[in-house]
Design a protein around this motif. Structure first.
Motif, PDB file in Angstrom:
ATOM      1  N   VAL A  86      18.492 -40.399 -24.972  1.00 58.04           N
ATOM      2  CA  VAL A  86      17.365 -39.903 -24.171  1.00 58.04           C
ATOM      3  C   VAL A  86      16.057 -40.395 -24.778  1.00 58.04           C
ATOM      4  CG1 VAL A  86      16.126 -37.827 -23.475  1.00 58.04           C
ATOM      5  CG2 VAL A  86      18.612 -37.919 -23.300  1.00 58.04           C
ATOM      6  N   SER A  87      15.968 -40.287 -26.098  1.00 59.37           N
ATOM      7  CA  SER A  87      14.739 -40.691 -26.761  1.00 59.37           C
ATOM      8  C   SER A  87      14.481 -42.194 -26.613  1.00 59.37           C
ATOM      9  CB  SER A  87      14.821 -40.303 -28.236  1.00 59.37           C
ATOM     10  OG  SER A  87      13.875 -41.020 -28.964  1.00 59.37           O
ATOM     11  N   VAL A  88      15.515 -42.998 -26.796  1.00 58.93           N
ATOM     12  CA  VAL A  88      15.331 -44.451 -26.688  1.00 58.93           C
ATOM     13  C   VAL A  88      14.925 -44.829 -25.265  1.00 58.93           C
ATOM     14  CG1 VAL A  88      16.579 -46.643 -26.658  1.00 58.93           C
ATOM     15  CG2 VAL A  88      16.765 -45.152 -28.619  1.00 58.93           C
ATOM     16  N   ILE A 146      19.322 -38.485 -36.420  1.00 60.20           N
ATOM     17  CA  ILE A 146      18.653 -38.766 -35.149  1.00 60.20           C
ATOM     18  C   ILE A 146      17.375 -39.583 -35.325  1.00 60.20           C
ATOM     19  CG2 ILE A 146      17.413 -37.673 -33.242  1.00 60.20           C
ATOM     20  CD1 ILE A 146      19.519 -35.409 -33.423  1.00 60.20           C
ATOM     21  N   LEU A 147      16.516 -39.170 -36.268  1.00 56.80           N
ATOM     22  CA  LEU A 147      15.182 -39.777 -36.343  1.00 56.80           C
ATOM     23  C   LEU A 147      15.169 -41.309 -36.430  1.00 56.80           C
ATOM     24  CD1 LEU A 147      13.024 -37.310 -38.450  1.00 56.80           C
ATOM     25  CD2 LEU A 147      12.685 -38.022 -36.081  1.00 56.80           C
ATOM     26  N   PRO A 148      15.957 -41.927 -37.334  1.00 54.36           N
ATOM     27  CA  PRO A 148      15.853 -43.388 -37.417  1.00 54.36           C
ATOM     28  C   PRO A 148      16.318 -44.103 -36.153  1.00 54.36           C
ATOM     29  CG  PRO A 148      16.947 -42.481 -39.346  1.00 54.36           C
ATOM     30  CD  PRO A 148      16.865 -41.381 -38.343  1.00 54.36           C
ATOM     31  N   GLY A 149      17.096 -43.413 -35.307  1.00 56.62           N
ATOM     32  CA  GLY A 149      17.592 -44.075 -34.100  1.00 56.62           C
ATOM     33  C   GLY A 149      16.733 -43.857 -32.866  1.00 56.62           C
ATOM     34  N   CYS A 150      15.635 -43.112 -33.018  1.00 56.87           N
ATOM     35  CA  CYS A 150      14.868 -42.670 -31.847  1.00 56.87           C
ATOM     36  C   CYS A 150      14.110 -43.769 -31.112  1.00 56.87           C
ATOM     37  CB  CYS A 150      13.885 -41.593 -32.245  1.00 56.87           C
ATOM     38  SG  CYS A 150      14.632 -39.991 -32.151  1.00 56.87           S
ATOM     39  N   VAL A 151      13.812 -44.850 -31.799  1.00 63.59           N
ATOM     40  CA  VAL A 151      13.168 -45.968 -31.116  1.00 63.59           C
ATOM     41  C   VAL A 151      14.019 -47.206 -31.342  1.00 63.59           C
ATOM     42  CG1 VAL A 151      10.776 -45.196 -31.112  1.00 63.59           C
ATOM     43  CG2 VAL A 151      11.702 -46.306 -33.135  1.00 63.59           C
ATOM     44  N   ARG A 152      14.004 -48.091 -30.349  1.00 66.59           N
ATOM     45  CA  ARG A 152      14.822 -49.281 -30.479  1.00 66.59           C
ATOM     46  C   ARG A 152      14.019 -50.478 -29.969  1.00 66.59           C
ATOM     47  NH1 ARG A 152      20.832 -50.202 -28.101  1.00 66.59           N
ATOM     48  NH2 ARG A 152      21.379 -51.826 -29.577  1.00 66.59           N
ATOM     49  N   VAL A 153      13.854 -51.476 -30.837  1.00 64.40           N
ATOM     50  CA  VAL A 153      13.035 -52.637 -30.486  1.00 64.40           C
ATOM     51  C   VAL A 153      13.562 -53.328 -29.245  1.00 64.40           C
ATOM     52  CG1 VAL A 153      11.835 -54.568 -31.489  1.00 64.40           C
ATOM     53  CG2 VAL A 153      13.272 -53.126 -32.933  1.00 64.40           C
ATOM     54  N   LEU A 154      14.864 -53.544 -29.231  1.00 64.16           N
ATOM     55  CA  LEU A 154      15.454 -54.281 -28.131  1.00 64.16           C
ATOM     56  C   LEU A 154      15.168 -53.562 -26.814  1.00 64.16           C
ATOM     57  CD1 LEU A 154      16.929 -56.885 -28.239  1.00 64.16           C
ATOM     58  CD2 LEU A 154      19.080 -55.662 -28.088  1.00 64.16           C
ATOM     59  N   ALA A 196      18.165 -50.958 -15.038  1.00 68.21           N
ATOM     60  CA  ALA A 196      17.917 -51.366 -16.422  1.00 68.21           C
ATOM     61  C   ALA A 196      18.075 -50.170 -17.358  1.00 68.21           C
ATOM     62  CB  ALA A 196      16.520 -51.960 -16.559  1.00 68.21           C
ATOM     63  N   LEU A 197      17.607 -49.006 -16.909  1.00 67.58           N
ATOM     64  CA  LEU A 197      17.742 -47.800 -17.729  1.00 67.58           C
ATOM     65  C   LEU A 197      19.214 -47.457 -17.949  1.00 67.58           C
ATOM     66  CD1 LEU A 197      14.966 -45.461 -16.295  1.00 67.58           C
ATOM     67  CD2 LEU A 197      15.023 -46.519 -18.542  1.00 67.58           C
ATOM     68  N   ALA A 198      20.008 -47.583 -16.884  1.00 72.55           N
ATOM     69  CA  ALA A 198      21.434 -47.263 -17.005  1.00 72.55           C
ATOM     70  C   ALA A 198      22.084 -48.172 -18.044  1.00 72.55           C
ATOM     71  CB  ALA A 198      22.114 -47.423 -15.656  1.00 72.55           C
ATOM     72  N   THR A 199      21.780 -49.467 -17.954  1.00 74.38           N
ATOM     73  CA  THR A 199      22.372 -50.423 -18.885  1.00 74.38           C
ATOM     74  C   THR A 199      21.943 -50.123 -20.320  1.00 74.38           C
ATOM     75  OG1 THR A 199      22.319 -52.049 -17.135  1.00 74.38           O
ATOM     76  CG2 THR A 199      22.608 -52.874 -19.356  1.00 74.38           C
ATOM     77  N   LEU A 200      20.648 -49.956 -20.503  1.00 77.64           N
ATOM     78  CA  LEU A 200      20.131 -49.682 -21.856  1.00 77.64           C
ATOM     79  C   LEU A 200      20.720 -48.381 -22.388  1.00 77.64           C
ATOM     80  CD1 LEU A 200      18.194 -50.330 -24.195  1.00 77.64           C
ATOM     81  CD2 LEU A 200      16.432 -49.069 -22.979  1.00 77.64           C
ATOM     82  N   GLY A 201      20.808 -47.379 -21.520  1.00 74.12           N
ATOM     83  CA  GLY A 201      21.326 -46.080 -21.945  1.00 74.12           C
ATOM     84  C   GLY A 201      22.763 -46.168 -22.416  1.00 74.12           C
ATOM     85  N   ILE A 202      23.586 -46.866 -21.668  1.00 76.39           N
ATOM     86  CA  ILE A 202      24.993 -46.970 -22.032  1.00 76.39           C
ATOM     87  C   ILE A 202      25.153 -47.681 -23.370  1.00 76.39           C
ATOM     88  CG2 ILE A 202      27.135 -48.136 -21.417  1.00 76.39           C
ATOM     89  CD1 ILE A 202      26.345 -47.505 -18.483  1.00 76.39           C
ATOM     90  N   PHE A 203      24.408 -48.767 -23.558  1.00 80.30           N
ATOM     91  CA  PHE A 203      24.556 -49.510 -24.809  1.00 80.30           C
ATOM     92  C   PHE A 203      24.023 -48.732 -26.000  1.00 80.30           C
ATOM     93  CE2 PHE A 203      25.882 -52.897 -22.221  1.00 80.30           C
ATOM     94  CZ  PHE A 203      26.667 -53.675 -23.041  1.00 80.30           C
ATOM     95  N   THR A 204      22.917 -48.013 -25.778  1.00 79.40           N
ATOM     96  CA  THR A 204      22.375 -47.216 -26.870  1.00 79.40           C
ATOM     97  C   THR A 204      23.362 -46.126 -27.258  1.00 79.40           C
ATOM     98  OG1 THR A 204      20.196 -47.630 -25.978  1.00 79.40           O
ATOM     99  CG2 THR A 204      20.376 -45.890 -27.594  1.00 79.40           C
TER     100      THR A 204
END
Lengths: 279, 325
Positions: A86-88, A146-154, A196-204
């Protein structure tokens, strides 16, 4: 002409046979895992091994679910991966939107700064990150996971590409209608990039669900372990080569991932081919 | 119709029009009109700052600063338990090259990468070519090859640990039935690393299959038609059309596979713990041991910096690749 057709048919026949052999090697270990998870502790170490379980039992599953806090591991993984996803999704789409649609001084610099962290492997960051979490007293808490994973460059990079494709006229129309900037983003722009959100969400989610190294480092207590780490402890720490238990545990971990994959296959394929995302 | 009648008369300057429209100062319509005109000036700065600040801060706190800290730590004799943490300059790096275990793990990692990458390409490309050729059951087969990729490497390592078991494992049982000698796959110092390579390639393969398949599907059919009219055979089509057209994809796939192979940790930790006789001690595993078992964090950071250097080099090579193609 007919000879050529026959040659073609033979060739595709060979292709099918080779692909089927390969597919057996790819799926075989999972079939074996599933079969063995129903064998008794004696049968699983029998030489030569039996193919079908002689007396199928669910004792292994009972043992894994009730003597090891496997349900807890599962819920921990679900919570951590869920919050991170959710955060990413939120941070990536918001940052992507701002980078794609606004002009401001330092935009290029900030974007390059964010993008350059793509090259930094986690293995470089993990030791200072551990010390930081130690200092903040976050080790052995959900915060550390959780914290280190909250943002993702990709994610930021990806969402910037997709946001840039949404016509700016939509934003302008929303503004004329009196939308605030955040509302323009939330109710006008975000629905435009749903695939795009669905794809990014699944991979994250998958990446976080399968993550092993960081939860291994950051968590000591049994109650906070995530699924992969808890699973690995089945053989390395608590039981010595109890294959019956590890096969049942592995099945419980693998089956949900495979079901999700089969249900959402098109998003996986799109994620890999369009963006180079790696789960 | 007389066009002069439908044409709007000159409406005056923007400020005049605003005044005449009776809109209040600061109304969003006016703001919008002004925003469209003033291209050079930043609008909505408040929103931009509010939305970027938390995100950029998270990047800085959890990636940029730790990365910088790792570089700094590599210059110190930083131990979690020691009373002092003296500055040693490049001492850690000098010590690394006298540490036989580090050299061994570096060598193991290089061997691991050199086995993984060609094996992966040699399997995934033919699979993609096969999938590209068939019509019926294509997505079924693609799913079969992709499934290991979505499952956790930890779970998969457990399954293979059982498959590799010298006494009760399936692989030796199969070898026994066809009359071949059995092996101690993970217990033999010369077999353990290739055995892990096999697991890793098996797990990672599907990703490259999907990428190659997408690239193959995007190749223009006209080249193939032209070559077939000229009488080219399947091998010639592959050698002189498919392969050159796949070059950019190939470059990307090779580099990405190399980078992830450099960072392998999970199967080693679960299946062999670096043994037997350190034959599967890979770089990241040795970093992990030094940092979190021996608590020699400065020393481990120096190793991590070296790993970063190698990955950075590969990334730069990739950028050059993408630029030339």
């Amino acid at each position: 002409m007919r000879a050529q057709g026959r040659e073609q048919a033979v060739q595709s026949g060979i292709v099918y046979i080779l692909l089927a052999i390969g597919a057996t090697v790819m799926v075989g270990p999972f079939v074996w895992m599933l079969l063995c998870s129903f064998k008794t502790g004696y049968e699983i170490v029998r030489i030569p091994p039996t193919f079908w379980p002689a007396s199928p039992t669910i004792e292994n599953y009972k043992a894994v679910l009730f003597t090891v806090p496997f349900v807890r591991y599962f819920l921990n993984s679900l919570l951590v991966a869920g919050v991170i996803t959710v955060s990413v999704l939120f941070t990536s789409s918001l940052a992507g939107y701002v980078f794609a649609k606004y002009r401001f001084p330092g935009r290029e610099f900030l974007f390059v700064l964010v993008l350059s962290t793509l090259m930094v492997p986690f293995e470089l960051v993990m030791i200072p990150l551990y010390l930081l979490m130690l200092r903040l007293r976050f080790l052995n808490t959900y915060w550390a996971l959780i914290l280190p994973g909250c943002v993702r460059v990709l994610g930021v990079f990806l969402m910037r590409q997709f946001m840039a494709q949404v016509p700016s006229e939509l934003m302008e129309a929303a503004r004329i209608d009196g939308c605030s900037e955040f509302r323009t983003f939330w109710s006008i722009m975000l629905p435009q990039v749903k695939p795009a959100l669905a794809t990014l969400g699944i991979f994250t989610f998958m990446t976080s669900w399968n993550d092993y190294l960081w939860p291994l480092i950051a968590i000591d207590s049994m109650e906070l372990r995530t699924l992969p780490v808890g699973l690995a402890m089945l053989t390395t720490k608590q039981f010595i080569t109890r294959y019956d238990l590890s096969m049942a545990g592995a099945t419980l971990a693998v089956v949900p991932a495979v079901v999700v994959f089969i249900a959402l296959q098109k998003y996986f394929v799109r994620g890999v081919t369009m963006t180079g995302l790696k789960g | 119709m007389n066009w002069q009648l439908t044409r709007r008369p000159y409406a005056g300057s923007i400020s005049e029009r605003i005044r005449r429209s009776g809109l209040r100062k600061g109304s969003h319509v006016i703001k919008h009109a002004q925003a469209r005109r003033g291209k050079g000036r930043t609008r909505y700065l408040g929103f931009i700052i509010l939305s970027l600040l938390p995100i950029i801060s998270l990047f800085i706190i959890f990636t940029v600063l730790p990365a910088a800290a790792a570089v700094v730590m590599s210059l110190f004799d930083y131990s979690l338990i020691g009373p002092s943490r003296p500055f040693v300059g490049i001492g850690n790096f000098r010590a690394l090259f006298q540490d036989p275990l580090f050299l061994k793990s570096l060598w193991n990692t290089i061997r691991f990468v050199c086995m993984t990458v060609p094996l992966n390409i040699l399997v995934s490309l033919p699979v993609a070519l096969g999938l590209n050729r068939i019509r019926f059951l294509r997505s079924f087969f693609r799913a079969c090859y992709y499934i290991p990729t979505v499952t956790s490497l930890a779970a998969v390592s457990l399954v293979w640990l059982y498959l590799y078991d010298p006494a009760t494992g399936l692989i030796n049982a199969l070898l026994r039935t066809i009359g071949l000698p059995t092996q101690s796959w993970l217990g033999n110092a010369s077999l353990a690393l290739p055995s892990i390579v096999l697991v890793y390639v098996w797990q990672d393969l599907g990703y490259n299959v999907v990428i190659f398949l997408a690239a193959l599907q995007g190749l223009p059919a006209t080249y193939y038609e032209a070559a077939q009219i000229d009488g080219a055979g399947s091998w010639q089509l592959f050698r002189y059309i498919t392969l050159p057209l796949l070059k950019p994809t190939m470059g990307m796939v090779v580099i990405l596979t190399m980078i992830s192979a450099f960072k392998v940790f999970t199967p080693v930790h679960i299946m062999t713990q670096g043994g037997p006789m350190n034959s599967t001690k890979l770089l990241v595993y040795y970093i992990y041991e030094n940092a979190f078992s021996f608590l020699k964090m400065g020393y481990a950071s120096a190793m991590a910096v070296m790993l970063f250097g190698m990955i950075l080099l590969l990334t730069l090579v990739q950028l050059v690749f993408l630029r030339t193609d």
